[in-house]
Motif scaffolding. Structure first.
Motif, mmCIF file in Angstrom:
data_model
loop_
_atom_site.group_PDB
_atom_site.id
_atom_site.type_symbol
_atom_site.label_atom_id
_atom_site.label_comp_id
_atom_site.label_asym_id
_atom_site.label_seq_id
_atom_site.Cartn_x
_atom_site.Cartn_y
_atom_site.Cartn_z
ATOM 1 N N GLU A 70 0.829 -1.206 0.000
ATOM 2 C CA GLU A 70 0.000 0.000 0.000
ATOM 3 C C GLU A 70 0.862 1.254 0.000
ATOM 4 O OE1 GLU A 70 -2.566 -0.275 3.367
ATOM 5 O OE2 GLU A 70 -3.524 -2.135 2.662
ATOM 6 N N VAL A 73 2.576 1.771 -3.479
ATOM 7 C CA VAL A 73 1.627 2.314 -4.452
ATOM 8 C C VAL A 73 1.350 3.784 -4.144
ATOM 9 C CG1 VAL A 73 -0.740 2.182 -5.318
ATOM 10 C CG2 VAL A 73 0.568 0.073 -4.936
ATOM 11 N N ARG A 91 -8.325 3.352 -10.405
ATOM 12 C CA ARG A 91 -7.995 2.060 -9.791
ATOM 13 C C ARG A 91 -8.875 0.970 -10.391
ATOM 14 N NH1 ARG A 91 -4.711 2.684 -5.224
ATOM 15 N NH2 ARG A 91 -4.488 4.870 -4.608
ATOM 16 N N ASP A 93 -9.775 -3.301 -10.212
ATOM 17 C CA ASP A 93 -9.701 -4.500 -9.377
ATOM 18 C C ASP A 93 -9.411 -5.701 -10.260
ATOM 19 O OD1 ASP A 93 -9.968 -6.425 -7.373
ATOM 20 O OD2 ASP A 93 -12.127 -6.567 -7.665
ATOM 21 N N VAL A 118 -3.849 2.251 -11.356
ATOM 22 C CA VAL A 118 -3.398 1.248 -10.388
ATOM 23 C C VAL A 118 -4.272 0.011 -10.551
ATOM 24 C CG1 VAL A 118 -3.033 0.694 -7.960
ATOM 25 C CG2 VAL A 118 -2.675 3.042 -8.779
ATOM 26 N N GLU A 120 -5.055 -3.314 -8.838
ATOM 27 C CA GLU A 120 -4.863 -3.993 -7.554
ATOM 28 C C GLU A 120 -5.239 -5.467 -7.669
ATOM 29 O OE1 GLU A 120 -7.553 -1.585 -5.329
ATOM 30 O OE2 GLU A 120 -6.009 -0.134 -4.745
ATOM 31 N N GLY A 121 -4.556 -6.295 -6.890
ATOM 32 C CA GLY A 121 -4.890 -7.720 -6.863
ATOM 33 C C GLY A 121 -4.641 -8.435 -8.173
ATOM 34 N N GLN A 149 -0.114 -4.155 -8.985
ATOM 35 C CA GLN A 149 0.114 -4.593 -7.606
ATOM 36 C C GLN A 149 -0.228 -6.074 -7.501
ATOM 37 O OE1 GLN A 149 -2.412 -5.108 -4.693
ATOM 38 N NE2 GLN A 149 -0.539 -5.988 -3.844
ATOM 39 N N HIS A 150 0.797 -6.889 -7.244
ATOM 40 C CA HIS A 150 0.662 -8.354 -7.204
ATOM 41 C C HIS A 150 0.981 -8.840 -5.802
ATOM 42 C CE1 HIS A 150 1.582 -12.607 -7.989
ATOM 43 N NE2 HIS A 150 0.889 -12.483 -9.110
#
Length: 368
Positions: A70, A73, A91, A93, A118, A120-121, A149-150
């Motif tokens: 977090e 990022v 962002r 998902d 971004v 995420e996941g 983001q992994h």
């Protein structure tokens, strides 16, 4: 507005070589770009720590430590906003990703605004995300910062390998497990807030809440907000004293110091407040391992001590404790704890009895 042509606010940053191959003169002048091998391909950059994350056309933040991910990022987003306060942040998902979404949010803007996207996941991402991200990696937009983001695992490995091979920056956010690393994290956390703690204070804080990095960061923030001056063990004890006792490290400290009565009292308090015998035995074992490591490095100069993976305060404490330990007593204590470890994990009928007997044996060995 940031430097560079209008509509291309990130153009001054290094773009993965799969997007465009600069001329020899450009490659020589741009020292910030990815290193190239003799075949002309990009060489993978050394990974960055979370607090080294900066904007780039593509940034991979990988690792299972959520707090650090977090922050990494957030650092990229903050860096982009510093260059352009009006940057648009979107962002996505990974788990709910629909095909084509990445192309929509990264498509050229009518007014040439800078954008940060971004995702995420990524480790839970759909097949469509993997396909779209790989396609995008081949030609990143000049006015977009894409952050992937992994959270760890094998899902998306092909994409991760491609990002790394492209020369894009990779930010590692793996869990911090060693006590020495937790001490360093807490010290840095306090320093970022403009505060300091002495060695005993940091050690007490890590022993109290160091199992969870997010909780450790929150504890640092609370101490910064609610105390003044140098943070010592007394201040930590006021807020987290009961939890320090329940961790088992004070039990181990008292036993290793040969303080039988205090060790038993602390042990019974820990058990009464819900502590499990297994981590209590683990705390004893951890302390004895440190003693054994430091004892084995005696007489070999300062070099081996630096390679033990211990914080300075751990080395100092172990050297003081070893003053009243013989090799035979240390061996007996390690044997007693090994027996207790087996018994609390199912080899014995009474885990509480097993840990109390181990504490008594360790304290007796130290006192003898």
């Amino acid at each position: 507005m940031p430097d560079g042509p209008v509509g291309h606010p990130w153009q001054a940053w290094p773009v993965p070589p799969t997007a465009r191959r600069p001329s020899a003169s450009t490659a020589t002048a741009d020292r910030s770009g990815p290193t190239r091998t003799g075949s002309g391909r990009a060489a993978a950059r050394p990974p960055l720590a979370w607090d080294e994350a900066e904007p780039a056309p593509v940034v991979l933040v990988t690792g299972s430590e959520g707090l650090l991910a977090e922050r990494a990022v957030a650092a990229v987003v903050a860096g982009a906003k510093e260059r352009d306060p009006d940057v648009e942040v979107t962002r996505l998902d990974g788990a709910g990703y629909s095909g084509g979404s990445l192309g929509v949010v990264t498509s050229p803007s009518l007014f040439g605004e800078a954008r940060v996207v971004v995702v995420e996941g990524v480790e839970q991402g759909t097949d469509e995300l993997m396909t779209d991200a790989l396609t995008y990696l081949g030609a990143p937009a000049d006015d977009v910062v894409l952050v992937l983001q992994h959270g760890g695992g094998q899902r998306g490995k092909k994409l991760l390998d491609a990002v790394k091979a492209s020369g894009a920056p990779v930010v590692l956010c793996e869990p911090i497990k060693k006590d020495a690393d937790k001490v360093a994290f807490a010290t840095a956390e306090l320093r970022r807030a403009g505060r300091r703690a002495d060695a005993a204070g940091v050690r007490a804080l890590v022993e109290a809440v160091g199992a969870d990095l997010r909780e450790l960061a929150a504890a640092c923030a609370q101490l910064v907000a609610d105390t003044s001056g140098l943070i010592g063990a007394d201040a930590v004890s006021r807020y987290y004293g009961g939890r320090i006792e329940a961790t088992g490290f004070r039990v181990a400290d008292a036993a290793i110091a040969g303080q039988t009565g205090q060790a038993v009292a602390l042990l019974r308090h820990a058990l009464a407040t819900g502590a499990d015998p297994v981590p209590l035995v683990a705390a004893l074992a951890a302390k004895l391992r440190v003693l054994a490591k430091v004892a084995a490095s005696r007489g070999r100069g300062s070099g081996p001590s630096r390679d033990l993976g211990l914080a300075p305060w751990q080395l100092d404490r172990a050297r003081r404790d070893l003053a009243h330990w013989t090799p035979e007593a240390l061996a007996a204590a390690i044997t007693a704890v090994a027996q207790a470890d087996a018994e609390v994990k199912g080899a014995g009928r009474d885990p509480v009895f097993a840990i109390e007997r181990a504490v008594l044996r360790v304290a007796s060995a130290a006192a003898g």
